[in-house]
Design an enzyme around this catalytic site. Structure first.
Site, PDB file in Angstrom:
ATOM      1  N   GLU A  35      -2.518 -34.119  16.720  1.00  0.00           N
ATOM      2  CA  GLU A  35      -3.146 -35.368  17.171  1.00  0.00           C
ATOM      3  C   GLU A  35      -4.533 -35.027  17.734  1.00  0.00           C
ATOM      4  O   GLU A  35      -5.485 -35.777  17.586  1.00  0.00           O
ATOM      5  CB  GLU A  35      -2.272 -35.987  18.279  1.00  0.00           C
ATOM      6  CG  GLU A  35      -2.903 -37.189  18.945  1.00  0.00           C
ATOM      7  CD  GLU A  35      -1.980 -37.851  19.963  1.00  0.00           C
ATOM      8  OE1 GLU A  35      -0.745 -37.886  19.739  1.00  0.00           O
ATOM      9  OE2 GLU A  35      -2.508 -38.332  20.980  1.00  0.00           O
ATOM     10  N   ARG A  44      -2.253 -43.850  16.277  1.00  0.00           N
ATOM     11  CA  ARG A  44      -3.332 -42.894  16.615  1.00  0.00           C
ATOM     12  C   ARG A  44      -4.454 -42.890  15.570  1.00  0.00           C
ATOM     13  O   ARG A  44      -5.040 -41.852  15.257  1.00  0.00           O
ATOM     14  CB  ARG A  44      -2.786 -41.469  16.795  1.00  0.00           C
ATOM     15  CG  ARG A  44      -1.749 -41.331  17.888  1.00  0.00           C
ATOM     16  CD  ARG A  44      -2.284 -41.655  19.277  1.00  0.00           C
ATOM     17  NE  ARG A  44      -1.194 -41.644  20.233  1.00  0.00           N
ATOM     18  CZ  ARG A  44      -0.480 -42.726  20.580  1.00  0.00           C
ATOM     19  NH1 ARG A  44      -0.774 -43.921  20.082  1.00  0.00           N
ATOM     20  NH2 ARG A  44       0.490 -42.640  21.463  1.00  0.00           N
ATOM     21  N   SER A  79      -0.468 -34.588  24.471  1.00  0.00           N
ATOM     22  CA  SER A  79       0.390 -34.210  23.341  1.00  0.00           C
ATOM     23  C   SER A  79      -0.468 -33.642  22.224  1.00  0.00           C
ATOM     24  O   SER A  79      -1.382 -34.322  21.748  1.00  0.00           O
ATOM     25  CB  SER A  79       1.134 -35.431  22.805  1.00  0.00           C
ATOM     26  OG  SER A  79       1.981 -35.916  23.807  1.00  0.00           O
TER      27      SER A  79
HETATM   28  C1  LIG Z   1      -2.858 -35.207  30.433  1.00  0.00           C
HETATM   29  C2  LIG Z   1      -3.130 -36.034  29.207  1.00  0.00           C
HETATM   30  C3  LIG Z   1      -2.314 -37.107  28.896  1.00  0.00           C
HETATM   31  C4  LIG Z   1      -2.552 -37.886  27.749  1.00  0.00           C
HETATM   32  N1  LIG Z   1      -1.724 -38.933  27.484  1.00  0.00           N
HETATM   33  C5  LIG Z   1      -1.969 -39.697  26.388  1.00  0.00           C
HETATM   34  C6  LIG Z   1      -1.124 -40.821  26.086  1.00  0.00           C
HETATM   35  O1  LIG Z   1      -0.180 -41.137  26.808  1.00  0.00           O
HETATM   36  N2  LIG Z   1      -1.413 -41.544  24.976  1.00  0.00           N
HETATM   37  C7  LIG Z   1      -2.457 -41.240  24.142  1.00  0.00           C
HETATM   38  O2  LIG Z   1      -2.674 -41.954  23.151  1.00  0.00           O
HETATM   39  N3  LIG Z   1      -3.281 -40.195  24.416  1.00  0.00           N
HETATM   40  C8  LIG Z   1      -3.064 -39.427  25.503  1.00  0.00           C
HETATM   41  N4  LIG Z   1      -3.884 -38.363  25.770  1.00  0.00           N
HETATM   42  C9  LIG Z   1      -4.984 -38.037  24.838  1.00  0.00           C
HETATM   43  C10 LIG Z   1      -6.339 -38.707  25.169  1.00  0.00           C
HETATM   44  O3  LIG Z   1      -6.453 -39.012  26.543  1.00  0.00           O
HETATM   45  C11 LIG Z   1      -6.572 -39.958  24.332  1.00  0.00           C
HETATM   46  O4  LIG Z   1      -6.564 -39.668  22.936  1.00  0.00           O
HETATM   47  C12 LIG Z   1      -7.906 -40.634  24.668  1.00  0.00           C
HETATM   48  O5  LIG Z   1      -7.956 -41.873  24.050  1.00  0.00           O
HETATM   49  C13 LIG Z   1      -9.121 -39.806  24.233  1.00  0.00           C
HETATM   50  O6  LIG Z   1     -10.281 -40.379  24.807  1.00  0.00           O
HETATM   51  P1  LIG Z   1     -11.539 -39.475  25.180  1.00  0.00           P
HETATM   52  O7  LIG Z   1     -12.628 -40.363  25.671  1.00  0.00           O
HETATM   53  O8  LIG Z   1     -11.142 -38.371  26.078  1.00  0.00           O
HETATM   54  O9  LIG Z   1     -11.928 -38.920  23.746  1.00  0.00           O
HETATM   55  P2  LIG Z   1     -12.539 -37.490  23.387  1.00  0.00           P
HETATM   56  O10 LIG Z   1     -11.529 -36.434  23.596  1.00  0.00           O
HETATM   57  O11 LIG Z   1     -13.864 -37.319  24.037  1.00  0.00           O
HETATM   58  O12 LIG Z   1     -12.759 -37.691  21.818  1.00  0.00           O
HETATM   59  C14 LIG Z   1     -11.656 -37.859  20.953  1.00  0.00           C
HETATM   60  C15 LIG Z   1     -12.194 -38.299  19.592  1.00  0.00           C
HETATM   61  O13 LIG Z   1     -12.776 -39.589  19.738  1.00  0.00           O
HETATM   62  C16 LIG Z   1     -14.143 -39.580  19.303  1.00  0.00           C
HETATM   63  N5  LIG Z   1     -14.879 -40.497  20.186  1.00  0.00           N
HETATM   64  C17 LIG Z   1     -14.914 -40.488  21.543  1.00  0.00           C
HETATM   65  N6  LIG Z   1     -15.676 -41.512  21.990  1.00  0.00           N
HETATM   66  C18 LIG Z   1     -16.136 -42.173  20.894  1.00  0.00           C
HETATM   67  C19 LIG Z   1     -16.975 -43.309  20.702  1.00  0.00           C
HETATM   68  N7  LIG Z   1     -17.528 -43.980  21.721  1.00  0.00           N
HETATM   69  N8  LIG Z   1     -17.223 -43.714  19.431  1.00  0.00           N
HETATM   70  C20 LIG Z   1     -16.687 -43.044  18.360  1.00  0.00           C
HETATM   71  N9  LIG Z   1     -15.916 -41.952  18.498  1.00  0.00           N
HETATM   72  C21 LIG Z   1     -15.620 -41.527  19.741  1.00  0.00           C
HETATM   73  C22 LIG Z   1     -14.592 -38.131  19.425  1.00  0.00           C
HETATM   74  O14 LIG Z   1     -15.653 -37.841  18.533  1.00  0.00           O
HETATM   75  C23 LIG Z   1     -13.317 -37.366  19.089  1.00  0.00           C
HETATM   76  O15 LIG Z   1     -13.176 -37.211  17.696  1.00  0.00           O
HETATM   77  C24 LIG Z   1      -3.661 -37.569  26.904  1.00  0.00           C
HETATM   78  C25 LIG Z   1      -4.497 -36.486  27.234  1.00  0.00           C
HETATM   79  C26 LIG Z   1      -4.246 -35.726  28.377  1.00  0.00           C
HETATM   80  C27 LIG Z   1      -5.178 -34.599  28.730  1.00  0.00           C
END
Ligand SMILES: Cc1cc2nc3c(=O)[nH]c(=O)nc-3n(C[C@H](O)[C@H](O)[C@H](O)COP(=O)(O)OP(=O)(O)OC[C@H]3O[C@@H](n4cnc5c(N)ncnc54)[C@H](O)[C@@H]3O)c2cc1C
Length: 301
Positions: A294, A174, A224
Site C-alpha cells: 500500500e 486505496r 499498514s
Molecule cells: C501510524 C499510521 C497509521 C495509519 N493509518 C492509516 C489508516 O488507518 N488508513 C489509511 O488509509 N492509511 C493509514 N496510514 C497511511 C497514511 O496516513 C495515509 O495513506 C495518508 O492518506 C497519506 O497521506 P500523506 O499526506 O501522509 O501522504 P504522503 O505519504 O505524503 O504521500 C502519499 C502519496 O500521495 C501523494 N500525494 C500526497 N499529497 C498529494 C497531493 N496534494 N496531490 C497529489 N498527490 C499527493 C504522494 O505523491 C504519494 O504518492 C497510516 C500511516 C501511519 C504512519
C-alpha cells in the site's frame, strides 16, 4: 552571460530549500536528500513551480505529510513539492467545508468538532494530509474519505486547474484516478452533516484509543505496509506465517501489529524494501496469497 533561471525569483510566499534531508519529511524517518524542496503556499504558486519545472525540464515529486511513503536512500532528484503549508479551512453553506491540501486529518477533525460537523470521525487518527488522503482514498473503521468528498480542485502537471467530482475520481480501495493522471490536489470540499459536539468528540476519543492500543505508535512507521488482500487481512497472514519480529537492518515487522513495519534502529529505505520482499515471499509460500504494498516507494531508484 545568460543568468540561469531561479525558481526563488518567481515565488513570493512559498519557501525554497536546497539539499534537504528527506528523513524529516517521512514518517518512517528514511530517505536521502532532495535536490530542491519547496514548501508551497498557494495553488497559484504551485502553477508557477510547475511551469518552471516544465521549462527547465526538471522532474516534480509531491509530498503531503509523508505518512504513506518510503523515500529512496538516494533521495529525490529535481523539485520536491511539499503541501504542508497549504493550510486554509473554511466552513461554507449547507455543512460544506473547503480544505486546502496540506491540512492534516487531525487539524480538520479538530475544526469539525468545534463546528459540530459529523462524517469524518473515522479518519481522525490517520496521520496524513488531506491531499494524501484523497490520493489514497484513505480509510479506517468502515469509512473511506470518498464517503464525504464533494469536489476536488487540482492542478495538472502542465499547470492547468482542473476540478473533479467525486465520481470523476473513480475512488476504489486505496485508489483514486489521480494516481494515474498525476494531477496535484490543491483543495477539497467535504459534505458533512450536523452533529453534536460531545458525541463527535466521544467517537474520536474512542477511535484514537483503539489505535494506540493496537498500533506501535511509539515507533516510526508508514502504517499498514500492504493492502488488504480480498478475503484476508495482511496482518493476520503475516502473523500466521510467524514473521512478527523479522528484522532487516533497522526495519522490523512489528511485534504489536504484524501489518506494520517499524523503524527500530536507523532503518534505511533499502532495509524496508528487503523486508517487504522477504515478507511477500514468505507469506506467498505459507498461504498462497500475494501481498501488494500500500505504501508508495518514491525517489531515485
Ligand atoms: C501510524 C499510521 C497509521 C495509519 N493509518 C492509516 C489508516 O488507518 N488508513 C489509511 O488509509 N492509511 C493509514 N496510514 C497511511 C497514511 O496516513 C495515509 O495513506 C495518508 O492518506 C497519506 O497521506 P500523506 O499526506 O501522509 O501522504 P504522503 O505519504 O505524503 O504521500 C502519499 C502519496 O500521495 C501523494 N500525494 C500526497 N499529497 C498529494 C497531493 N496534494 N496531490 C497529489 N498527490 C499527493 C504522494 O505523491 C504519494 O504518492 C497510516 C500511516 C501511519 C504512519
Amino acid at each position: 552571460m545568460i543568468m540561469k533561471k531561479k525558481i526563488e525569483d518567481l515565488l513570493l510566499k512559498s519557501t525554497v530549500k536546497n539539499n534537504v534531508e528527506l528523513k524529516n519529511y517521512s514518517y518512517t524517518k528514511t530517505g536521502g536528500m532532495a535536490d530542491k524542496l519547496i514548501l508551497v503556499k498557494t495553488a497559484d504558486e504551485l502553477i508557477k513551480i510547475l511551469n518552471f519545472a516544465k521549462e527547465t525540464n526538471e522532474q516534480v515529486t509531491i509530498l503531503g505529510n509523508g505518512s504513506n511513503v518510503l523515500i529512496s536512500d538516494k533521495g529525490i532528484r529535481g523539485i520536491t513539492i511539499v503541501t504542508q503549508e497549504m493550510k486554509k479551512i473554511e466552513l461554507l453553506e449547507n455543512n460544506l467545508v473547503s480544505c486546502e491540501a496540506g491540512v492534516t486529518l487531525k487539524e480538520l477533525t479538530d475544526f469539525l468538532i468545534e463546528k459540530e460537523l459529523s462524517g469524518l470521525e473515522f479518519a481522525c487518527g490517520i496521520p496524513g494530509s488531506i491531499g494524501g488522503a484523497i490520493f489514497m482514498n484513505a480509510g479506517a473503521y468502515g469509512g473511506e474519505v470518498k464517503d464525504v468528498v464533494a469536489t476536488i480542485e487540482t492542478v495538472t502537471l502542465s499547470g492547468e486547474k482542473k476540478v473533479y467530482s467525486n465520481k470523476d475520481m473513480k475512488f476504489a480501495y486505496r485508489y483514486s484516478v489521480v494516481q494515474e493522471t498525476k494531477d496535484i490536489i490543491t483543495k477539497v470540499y467535504f459534505q458533512l452533516k450536523e452533529g453534536v459536539k460531545t458525541e463527535i468528540l466521544e467517537k474520536v476519543t474512542q477511535l484514537n484509543k483503539l489505535r494506540s492500543d493496537k498500533q506501535p505508535l511509539e515507533y516510526p512507521s508508514c502504517g499498514s505496509v500492504f493492502k488488504r488482500p480480498e478475503g484476508y487481512f495482511a496482518g493476520k497472514l503475516i502473523q500466521d506465517a510467524g514473521l512478527q519480529g523479522l528484522t532487516v537492518g533497522g526495519a522490523q515487522v512489528s511485534k504489536k501489529h504484524a501489518g506494520f513495519m517499524v523503524n527500530i534502529n536507523n532503518a534505511t529505505c533499502d532495509d524496508y524494501k528487503e523486508l517487504i520482499k522477504q515478507v511477500q515471499e514468505k507469506v506467498l509460500a505459507d498461504s498462497g496469497v500475494k501481498l501488494e504494498p500500500e505504501v508508495k516507494i518514491i525517489g531515485e531508484e
